[in-house]
Design a protein around this motif. Structure first.
Motif, short mmCIF file in Angstrom:
data_model
loop_
_atom_site.label_atom_id
_atom_site.label_comp_id
_atom_site.label_asym_id
_atom_site.label_seq_id
_atom_site.Cartn_x
_atom_site.Cartn_y
_atom_site.Cartn_z
N ASP A 303 98.36 73.90 15.43
CA ASP A 303 98.79 73.74 14.03
C ASP A 303 97.60 73.67 13.07
O ASP A 303 97.68 73.09 12.00
N VAL A 304 96.50 74.28 13.45
CA VAL A 304 95.27 74.17 12.66
C VAL A 304 95.42 74.76 11.25
O VAL A 304 94.74 74.33 10.32
N ALA A 305 96.31 75.73 11.08
CA ALA A 305 96.49 76.31 9.75
C ALA A 305 96.93 75.24 8.75
O ALA A 305 96.44 75.20 7.60
N GLN A 306 97.84 74.36 9.16
CA GLN A 306 98.26 73.29 8.26
C GLN A 306 97.13 72.30 8.01
O GLN A 306 96.98 71.79 6.90
N ALA A 307 96.33 72.05 9.03
CA ALA A 307 95.18 71.17 8.85
C ALA A 307 94.22 71.73 7.80
O ALA A 307 93.70 70.99 6.95
N HIS A 308 93.98 73.03 7.83
CA HIS A 308 93.11 73.66 6.84
C HIS A 308 93.72 73.57 5.44
O HIS A 308 93.00 73.32 4.47
N ARG A 309 95.03 73.79 5.34
CA ARG A 309 95.67 73.69 4.02
C ARG A 309 95.51 72.28 3.45
O ARG A 309 95.20 72.11 2.27
N ASP A 310 95.72 71.28 4.28
CA ASP A 310 95.61 69.90 3.81
C ASP A 310 94.16 69.56 3.45
O ASP A 310 93.91 68.86 2.46
N LEU A 311 93.21 70.06 4.22
CA LEU A 311 91.80 69.81 3.93
C LEU A 311 91.41 70.42 2.59
O LEU A 311 90.78 69.77 1.76
N ALA A 313 93.31 71.17 0.12
CA ALA A 313 94.04 70.52 -0.97
C ALA A 313 93.58 69.09 -1.20
O ALA A 313 94.15 68.39 -2.02
N ARG A 314 92.55 68.66 -0.46
CA ARG A 314 91.99 67.31 -0.58
C ARG A 314 93.04 66.23 -0.28
O ARG A 314 93.03 65.16 -0.87
N LYS A 315 93.90 66.54 0.67
CA LYS A 315 94.91 65.57 1.09
C LYS A 315 94.42 64.68 2.22
O LYS A 315 95.09 63.71 2.58
N THR A 316 93.29 65.01 2.81
CA THR A 316 92.78 64.25 3.95
C THR A 316 91.74 63.23 3.50
O THR A 316 91.10 63.39 2.48
N THR A 317 91.60 62.18 4.30
CA THR A 317 90.54 61.20 4.12
C THR A 317 89.89 60.97 5.47
O THR A 317 90.50 61.18 6.52
N GLY A 318 88.64 60.49 5.45
CA GLY A 318 87.95 60.22 6.70
C GLY A 318 87.87 61.48 7.56
O GLY A 318 87.72 62.59 7.07
N SER A 319 87.98 61.27 8.86
CA SER A 319 87.84 62.38 9.81
C SER A 319 89.20 62.87 10.28
O SER A 319 90.19 62.14 10.29
#
Length: 324
Positions: A303-311, A313-319
């Motif tokens: 599911d890495v495509a969704q991980a890239h979208r979230d990254l 879009a600045r939806k992620t924090t930390g690691s």
């Protein structure tokens, strides 16, 4: 059959494909590593989009932790069964297993988990060289770190605070401001409603800071220069908003004979002794609890495509971890 992510062309997250790959035996100077956790980093986006070019078709990912399954001729610093981690080229960490050059592999201490190792090698070693070598932070310094709630940012906040610095950090929301406060940031600045240059000048009594660590790039470059005091150091170590394509030396002169550098981890760890020293200091501060590695997102590697979208879009924090 082993699974891995491959791209045949540059583009958006949709170009990443979950495919079967053959993983053979390691040749001279190589090792075969079975991954237990894979790290997600913004540099992966640069390779996916083509900002950082590589021959296609290609793999992606530069950071992972796992176990050595086999080594080739001449490899002596790791052996089958060793727990290892790495942050290096060539890309290919987005895989269940791979054959890769053995040189960048470092053995992981027993008190560091695979998840911690995979989440901190690139970001944590980046924080180490930024704080300890590019501009050696000392007690009493006041520093500015952009994207303070990101993976590198949270590590920098904690580590700089432990070194005795006062930490100013930019974030995009009140929730992220609360997060960075918990990790050593003395003065969070919510850039969506506050002018970070004005706030830095206010916090420092008009003097400015001796160093700015900026992974945003184009959108914050001039503002970052304006935050520096005379003889300050501008460290541009990323391009989240796009690369800084033109440097006008007059901008450095007019603001007080500033220093500018565009460093990368791979120059700072090109020699084995430097890689070991960088990784060992990181393992030490994490093992002692001085720096906590916050894994705030996990995705299946498929599911890495969704991980890239979230990254992006600045939806992620930390690691963020990708689980093979």
């Amino acid at each position: 059959m082993t699974k891995a992510i491959r791209i045949e062309q540059n583009g958006g997250p949709e170009v990443m494909k979950w495919v079967d790959v053959e993983v053979g035996e390691p040749g001279p100077g190589e090792a075969r590593v079975r991954h237990n956790a894979v790290g997600l980093n913004y540099i992966d986006v640069y390779f996916r989009t083509g900002l950082y070019p590589q021959p296609l078709p290609a793999g992606l990912g530069m950071e992972a932790a796992g176990v050595v399954e086999a080594v080739g001729e001449g490899v002596t610093h790791v052996k089958p069964g060793d727990r290892v981690a790495y942050a290096s080229r060539p890309c290919g960490a987005y895989s269940q297993a791979r054959v890769m050059p053995a040189a960048p592999l470092v053995r992981v201490p027993d008190n560091i988990s695979d998840d911690q190792a995979a989440a901190m090698m690139l970001q944590g070693m980046t924080a180490q060289y930024l704080l300890r070598r590019t501009y050696p932070v000392k007690a009493g310094d006041t520093i500015l770190i952009h994207a303070a709630a990101g993976g590198v940012g949270l590590i920098v906040c904690q580590w700089a605070k432990a070194l005795g610095a006062t930490v100013i950090g930019t974030v995009g929301s009140d929730e992220k401001a609360a997060l960075v406060r918990q990790h050593g940031c003395d003065h969070p600045i919510v850039y969506t409603r506050e002018n970070f240059v004005e706030r830095v000048k206010e916090i420092t009594g008009g003097e400015g800071v001796p160093v700015v660590y900026d992974s945003i790039g184009k959108d914050t470059f001039i503002g970052s220069l304006d935050c520096l005091r005379a003889l300050g150091t501008m460290v541009n170590f990323g391009n989240a908003s796009g690369p800084v394509t033109q440097i006008n030396t007059a901008d450095l002169v007019s603001r007080g004979s500033l220093f500018f550098t565009r460093p990368t981890l791979f120059n700072y760890t090109a020699k084995r002794a430097d890689l070991d020293a960088t990784a060992n200091e990181l393992f030490d501060v994490v093992g002692k609890g001085t720096v906590k590695i916050e894994v705030n997102q996990r995705y299946a590697l498929a599911d890495v495509a969704q991980a890239h979208r979230d990254l992006e879009a600045r939806k992620t924090t930390g690691s963020t971890l990708l689980m093979p």
